[in-house]
Scaffold this motif. Structure first.
Motif, PDB file in Angstrom:
ATOM      1  N   ASN A 258       0.788  -1.053  -0.087  1.00  0.00           N
ATOM      2  CA  ASN A 258       0.114   0.106   0.035  1.00  0.00           C
ATOM      3  C   ASN A 258       0.920   1.237  -0.174  1.00  0.00           C
ATOM      4  O   ASN A 258       0.567   2.185  -0.976  1.00  0.00           O
ATOM      5  CB  ASN A 258      -1.113  -0.147   1.202  1.00  0.00           C
ATOM      6  CG  ASN A 258      -2.011  -0.924   1.015  1.00  0.00           C
ATOM      7  OD1 ASN A 258      -2.552  -1.319   0.001  1.00  0.00           O
ATOM      8  ND2 ASN A 258      -2.607  -1.401   2.106  1.00  0.00           N
TER       9      ASN A 258
ATOM     10  N   GLU B  52       0.897   4.138  -3.068  1.00  0.00           N
ATOM     11  CA  GLU B  52       0.566   5.555  -2.714  1.00  0.00           C
ATOM     12  C   GLU B  52       1.691   6.435  -3.232  1.00  0.00           C
ATOM     13  O   GLU B  52       1.686   7.333  -3.929  1.00  0.00           O
ATOM     14  CB  GLU B  52       0.588   5.725  -1.069  1.00  0.00           C
ATOM     15  CG  GLU B  52      -0.669   5.378  -0.538  1.00  0.00           C
ATOM     16  CD  GLU B  52      -0.850   5.184   0.793  1.00  0.00           C
ATOM     17  OE1 GLU B  52       0.217   6.035   1.537  1.00  0.00           O
ATOM     18  OE2 GLU B  52      -1.786   4.516   1.349  1.00  0.00           O
TER      19      GLU B  52
ATOM     20  N   PRO C 237       3.464  12.982   1.175  1.00  0.00           N
ATOM     21  CA  PRO C 237       2.208  12.792   0.734  1.00  0.00           C
ATOM     22  C   PRO C 237       1.522  14.125   0.475  1.00  0.00           C
ATOM     23  O   PRO C 237       1.903  15.258   0.913  1.00  0.00           O
ATOM     24  CB  PRO C 237       1.332  12.104   1.901  1.00  0.00           C
ATOM     25  CG  PRO C 237       2.516  11.757   2.990  1.00  0.00           C
ATOM     26  CD  PRO C 237       3.752  12.377   2.568  1.00  0.00           C
TER      27      PRO C 237
END
Length: 151
Positions: free
Chosen positions: A102, A106, A151
């Motif tokens: 994951n 991302e 992010p």
């Protein structure tokens, strides 16, 4: 197999290499990294428990899909040396792998979404860098491609 037809419970590094298809140098590296273990004979030769074949197969399969050795080692930490993999081991492995996969997804999505505009590398080589990252303001956040790393 031994001369009596019994399967040997220990393998030399050469036998482990031949059976696993992994070079002896890689096996020694895995051992230094704590991914596999051996005992030493009186003559200081390595002897690996036969179950090491499965550990090596797991390591190679994990590497083939891009898992870093740190994640592989973490997963192998759930499996006692010399023990076969259990259902519980595979469930724990799945949890660890899911987190890693994951995180990689991302990161790849960020790269896909931001790469064509600006990755925040501070290069100032694109005309639009003056618009997206004027005066290299992203440098305050550290070196490298800041918009891809964060992010």
């Amino acid at each position: 197999m031994s001369e009596s037809g019994e399967i040997a419970q220990e393998l030399t590094i050469g036998e482990l290499s031949a059976r696993s298809g992994v070079p002896a140098s890689a096996l020694r590296f895995y051992e230094r990294q704590g991914l596999i273990t051996s005992r030493r004979t009186d003559g200081r030769q390595r002897r690996f428990h036969r179950s090491t074949l499965r550990r090596v197969a797991f390591i190679r399969a994990s590497q083939s899909v891009g898992m870093p050795l740190s994640v592989i080692g973490g997963v192998l930490g759930f499996l006692p040396e010399g023990e076969p993999a259990t259902r519980e081991f595979w469930m724990n492995a799945s949890v660890c792998w899911s987190r890693e996969i994951n995180a990689r997804i991302e990161k790849m999505e960020r790269m896909r979404d931001r790469f064509t505009d600006c990755i925040g590398c501070g290069c100032l080589s694109f005309e639009q860098c003056a618009l997206v990252n004027p005066a290299d303001t992203l440098a305050e956040h550290g070196p490298g491609p800041r918009r891809l790393l964060e992010p």
